[in-house]
Design an enzyme around this catalytic site. Structure first.
Site, PDB file in Angstrom:
ATOM      1  N   PRO B 166      59.958  37.138  51.877  1.00 51.27           N
ATOM      2  CA  PRO B 166      59.832  38.275  51.813  1.00 51.27           C
ATOM      3  C   PRO B 166      59.500  39.081  49.446  1.00 51.27           C
ATOM      4  O   PRO B 166      60.183  39.485  49.099  1.00 51.27           O
ATOM      5  CB  PRO B 166      60.825  39.584  51.982  1.00 51.27           C
ATOM      6  CG  PRO B 166      62.114  38.449  52.214  1.00 51.27           C
ATOM      7  CD  PRO B 166      61.199  37.155  52.023  1.00 51.27           C
ATOM      8  N   CYS B 167      57.974  38.232  49.025  1.00 50.68           N
ATOM      9  CA  CYS B 167      57.987  38.921  48.011  1.00 50.68           C
ATOM     10  C   CYS B 167      57.693  39.986  47.544  1.00 50.68           C
ATOM     11  O   CYS B 167      57.609  40.969  46.417  1.00 50.68           O
ATOM     12  CB  CYS B 167      56.863  37.974  47.073  1.00 50.68           C
ATOM     13  SG  CYS B 167      55.731  37.956  48.471  1.00 50.68           S
TER      14      CYS B 167
END
Lengths: 152, 199
Positions: B166-167
């Site tokens: 989850p950047c």
């Protein structure tokens, strides 16, 4: 060496390969032969030493698969094709033409199908069939002449 | 061009896509294909999942240049790449569960395209709880290099497996979204969605 993703070969060449095989072995076996061709090509792909003529390479494999099939199942003459499901009923003469192509003498059949269904240039046809380019042209000419008698 | 040649050229033939699907399935099953890919529908547009026998290798947005991604996979990993929609079922079911608001445990990942520094950054990112965000500087510190906020931004921007890693949960120090490989609209949608499901 940087080979392109195998899928790009499939996207570019699957349709002419299928039509070539359709002419060589008929509609039912063409499905199998296309699968076998692509599987054999995929398994050999990493071992290629050049990426020069991938289309010619694919057709060489397809040709071998087509010949294998003919040797195994038919006594050289494929049984008459049922019409393709894609053909509407009024194109019975298309089915006739498929059948006439299938009954050409083997070299003429191969040359004609490579040329007009596989859309290959004569240099590649010669390479696939291991014959000279003039011989490839001669086989196509003779095949067409024989077909022209019935279909004009 | 003779008439008969034209007639042969134009002969109608069956569709060969069934044969291609059977080829692709066999190639994946017997291991001849090393990399498979297929599309997954989602609320943020169609995604292309790229998988190997180890797991999910890459996830691409429809705005990404898929040809370029596949060429890079061919060069870095293997050119034995075959489009096989049936091979991305596990990724599809994870994405469905995520977008429905009940994310299952993340699917197995193939980290072949992730560099060592990126690995530290993405591991720190994966530890950010659903519904929360951290700044680039905070993630840089968590990755063991507090001064590397910019490098951290670049590492996140090149994340090959967005959404799953989850950047998008990393934002600028002033709280603005800053940037996202899939575009800021997608980043906003993902963060809004996660705020909704975390409560």
């Amino acid at each position: 060496m940087n080979l392109p993703p195998f899928q790009t070969l499939v996207d570019e060449h699957a349709r002419p390969l299928y039509r070539f095989l359709r002419g060589m072995v008929g509609p039912v076996a063409a499905d199998d032969c296309l699968q076998e061709t692509l599987l054999a090509a995929l398994r050999a792909y990493n071992g290629l030493s050049h990426d020069g003529n991938l289309r010619g390479w694919l057709f060489t494999i397809a040709h071998r698969k087509g010949i294998d099939h003919v040797r195994r199942y038919a006594k050289e003459i494929p049984s008459p094709s049922p019409p393709d499901r894609a053909s509407p009923p009024q194109t019975v003469r298309d089915t006739d033409l498929w059948n006439r192509v299938a009954r050409l003498p083997p070299k003429q059949r191969t040359a004609v199908t490579l040329r007009y269904l596989g859309d290959l240039p004569y240099a590649d046809i010669a390479a696939v069939m291991s014959i000279s380019e003039p011989a490839a042209r001669q086989n196509v000419r003779a095949g067409l002449a024989s077909l022209r008698k019935d279909f004009t | 061009m003779s008439k008969i040649a034209d007639r042969i050229r134009n002969l109608p033939s069956d569709d060969h896509t069934g044969a291609l699907e059977r080829f692709a399935r066999r190639a994946v099953e017997d291991g001849s294909a090393r990399v498979a890919y297929g599309e997954v529908e989602s609320p943020i547009g169609d995604l292309t999942a790229v998988v190997t026998s180890r797991g999910l290798l890459a996830l691409a947005f429809e705005t990404d240049d898929l040809d370029r991604i596949m060429e890079s996979v061919a060069t870095k990993l293997s050119p034995l790449i075959v489009r096989t929609p049936s091979a991305v079922g596990r990724v599809r079911s994870w994405l469905d569960s995520y977008f429905e608001g009940h994310p299952q445990p993340a699917p197995g990942l193939d980290r072949s395209l992730i560099t060592p520094f990126q690995e530290r950054v993405l591991t720190a990112t994966a530890a950010i709880p659903l519904g929360e965000v951290r700044t680039y500087g905070q993630v840089a510190s968590l990755a063991g290099n507090p001064k590397a906020a910019r490098a951290t931004g670049r590492a996140l921007g090149a994340n090959p497996i967005p959404v799953v890693l989850p950047c998008h949960r990393v934002v600028a120090a002033d709280g603005s979204l800053h940037g996202y490989a899939g575009g800021l609209d997608r980043k906003r949608l993902l963060l809004d969605h996660e705020r909704t499901i975390s409560v």
